[in-house]
Write a protein that holds these residues in place. Structure first.
Motif, PDB file in Angstrom:
ATOM      1  N   TYR A  20     -19.815   9.742   3.310  1.00 56.56           N
ATOM      2  CA  TYR A  20     -18.662  10.482   3.833  1.00 56.56           C
ATOM      3  C   TYR A  20     -17.861   9.616   4.811  1.00 56.56           C
ATOM      4  O   TYR A  20     -16.624   9.573   4.743  1.00 56.56           O
ATOM      5  N   GLY A  21     -18.545   8.910   5.694  1.00 56.59           N
ATOM      6  CA  GLY A  21     -17.862   8.021   6.632  1.00 56.59           C
ATOM      7  C   GLY A  21     -17.135   6.892   5.905  1.00 56.59           C
ATOM      8  O   GLY A  21     -16.009   6.531   6.261  1.00 56.59           O
ATOM      9  N   ASN A  22     -17.763   6.357   4.871  1.00 54.89           N
ATOM     10  CA  ASN A  22     -17.158   5.300   4.054  1.00 54.89           C
ATOM     11  C   ASN A  22     -15.884   5.825   3.389  1.00 54.89           C
ATOM     12  O   ASN A  22     -14.837   5.172   3.417  1.00 54.89           O
ATOM     13  N   PHE A  23     -15.979   7.024   2.807  1.00 54.84           N
ATOM     14  CA  PHE A  23     -14.834   7.668   2.160  1.00 54.84           C
ATOM     15  C   PHE A  23     -13.692   7.854   3.159  1.00 54.84           C
ATOM     16  O   PHE A  23     -12.541   7.503   2.874  1.00 54.84           O
ATOM     17  N   ASN A  24     -13.996   8.394   4.328  1.00 57.08           N
ATOM     18  CA  ASN A  24     -12.954   8.655   5.330  1.00 57.08           C
ATOM     19  C   ASN A  24     -12.286   7.372   5.806  1.00 57.08           C
ATOM     20  O   ASN A  24     -11.067   7.336   5.996  1.00 57.08           O
ATOM     21  N   ALA A  25     -13.071   6.326   6.025  1.00 56.80           N
ATOM     22  CA  ALA A  25     -12.492   5.065   6.493  1.00 56.80           C
ATOM     23  C   ALA A  25     -11.610   4.440   5.412  1.00 56.80           C
ATOM     24  O   ALA A  25     -10.506   3.962   5.702  1.00 56.80           O
ATOM     25  N   ARG A  26     -12.085   4.430   4.164  1.00 53.72           N
ATOM     26  CA  ARG A  26     -11.271   3.889   3.066  1.00 53.72           C
ATOM     27  C   ARG A  26      -9.982   4.703   2.919  1.00 53.72           C
ATOM     28  O   ARG A  26      -8.904   4.150   2.723  1.00 53.72           O
ATOM     29  N   ARG A  27     -10.113   6.014   3.020  1.00 54.14           N
ATOM     30  CA  ARG A  27      -8.945   6.895   2.904  1.00 54.14           C
ATOM     31  C   ARG A  27      -7.946   6.605   4.023  1.00 54.14           C
ATOM     32  O   ARG A  27      -6.734   6.540   3.787  1.00 54.14           O
ATOM     33  N   ALA A  28      -8.434   6.408   5.239  1.00 59.48           N
ATOM     34  CA  ALA A  28      -7.547   6.103   6.364  1.00 59.48           C
ATOM     35  C   ALA A  28      -6.789   4.798   6.116  1.00 59.48           C
ATOM     36  O   ALA A  28      -5.591   4.708   6.407  1.00 59.48           O
ATOM     37  N   GLY A  29      -7.471   3.810   5.566  1.00 59.48           N
ATOM     38  CA  GLY A  29      -6.802   2.550   5.254  1.00 59.48           C
ATOM     39  C   GLY A  29      -5.714   2.721   4.212  1.00 59.48           C
ATOM     40  O   GLY A  29      -4.611   2.174   4.341  1.00 59.48           O
ATOM     41  N   LEU A  30      -6.006   3.494   3.171  1.00 60.14           N
ATOM     42  CA  LEU A  30      -5.009   3.732   2.117  1.00 60.14           C
ATOM     43  C   LEU A  30      -3.811   4.511   2.652  1.00 60.14           C
ATOM     44  O   LEU A  30      -2.660   4.204   2.316  1.00 60.14           O
ATOM     45  N   ILE A  31      -4.081   5.512   3.468  1.00 59.63           N
ATOM     46  CA  ILE A  31      -2.986   6.288   4.058  1.00 59.63           C
ATOM     47  C   ILE A  31      -2.106   5.384   4.912  1.00 59.63           C
ATOM     48  O   ILE A  31      -0.875   5.468   4.866  1.00 59.63           O
ATOM     49  N   LYS A  32      -2.729   4.505   5.672  1.00 60.63           N
ATOM     50  CA  LYS A  32      -1.964   3.574   6.503  1.00 60.63           C
ATOM     51  C   LYS A  32      -1.079   2.677   5.635  1.00 60.63           C
ATOM     52  O   LYS A  32       0.091   2.450   5.949  1.00 60.63           O
ATOM     53  N   ALA A  33      -1.632   2.172   4.518  1.00 61.47           N
ATOM     54  CA  ALA A  33      -0.847   1.312   3.621  1.00 61.47           C
ATOM     55  C   ALA A  33       0.363   2.050   3.073  1.00 61.47           C
ATOM     56  O   ALA A  33       1.442   1.470   2.935  1.00 61.47           O
TER      57      ALA A  33
END
Length: 126
Positions: A20-33
């Motif tokens: 879940y933490g991995n998913f959230n961090a990856r998602r945050a990076g994509l949203i930032k991009a």
């Protein structure tokens, strides 16, 4: 941003909470991009380059790069060739298309990690 290490080279999550933490961090990076870093992201997706992919990394960063060369790759591969349609579509439509593919990739990565768990690791009861 160019990195020498593969985006898949980080340690795999070993618990449901880590997935879940991995998913959230990856998602945050994509949203930032796709939002606050959109100008930089757009510039990196040059249609004259080879098949590029957008990766969200487990440290919350993002990067555009060629797909992993390993066969099979350690993780599911994100949408290949996001740069080719960039100039053939309206910008907002292209960004929406990349976002949809990124969501699908995030789910594939989470399920990839989750499929490695036995039943006792998949069930988390508090």
């Amino acid at each position: 941003r160019i990195r020498h290490a593969s985006p898949t080279a980080m340690e795999a999550p070993r618990t449901v909470d880590e997935v879940y933490g991995n998913f959230n961090a990856r998602r945050a990076g994509l949203i930032k991009a796709l939002t606050s870093d959109v100008e930089r992201f757009y510039a990196q997706c040059d249609p004259d380059k080879e098949n590029l992919c957008l990766y969200g990394n487990p440290d919350g960063t993002w990067e555009v790069q060629l797909p992993a060369e390993e066969v099979p790759p350690e993780l599911p591969e994100p949408a290949l060739g996001i740069n080719f349609a960039r100039d053939g579509m309206q910008r907002k439509d292209w960004l929406a298309l990349v976002a949809v593919h990124s969501d699908a990739w995030l789910m594939a990565v989470a399920f990839y990690y989750g499929a490695k768990f036995d039943a006792s690791k998949r069930c988390v009861w508090d």
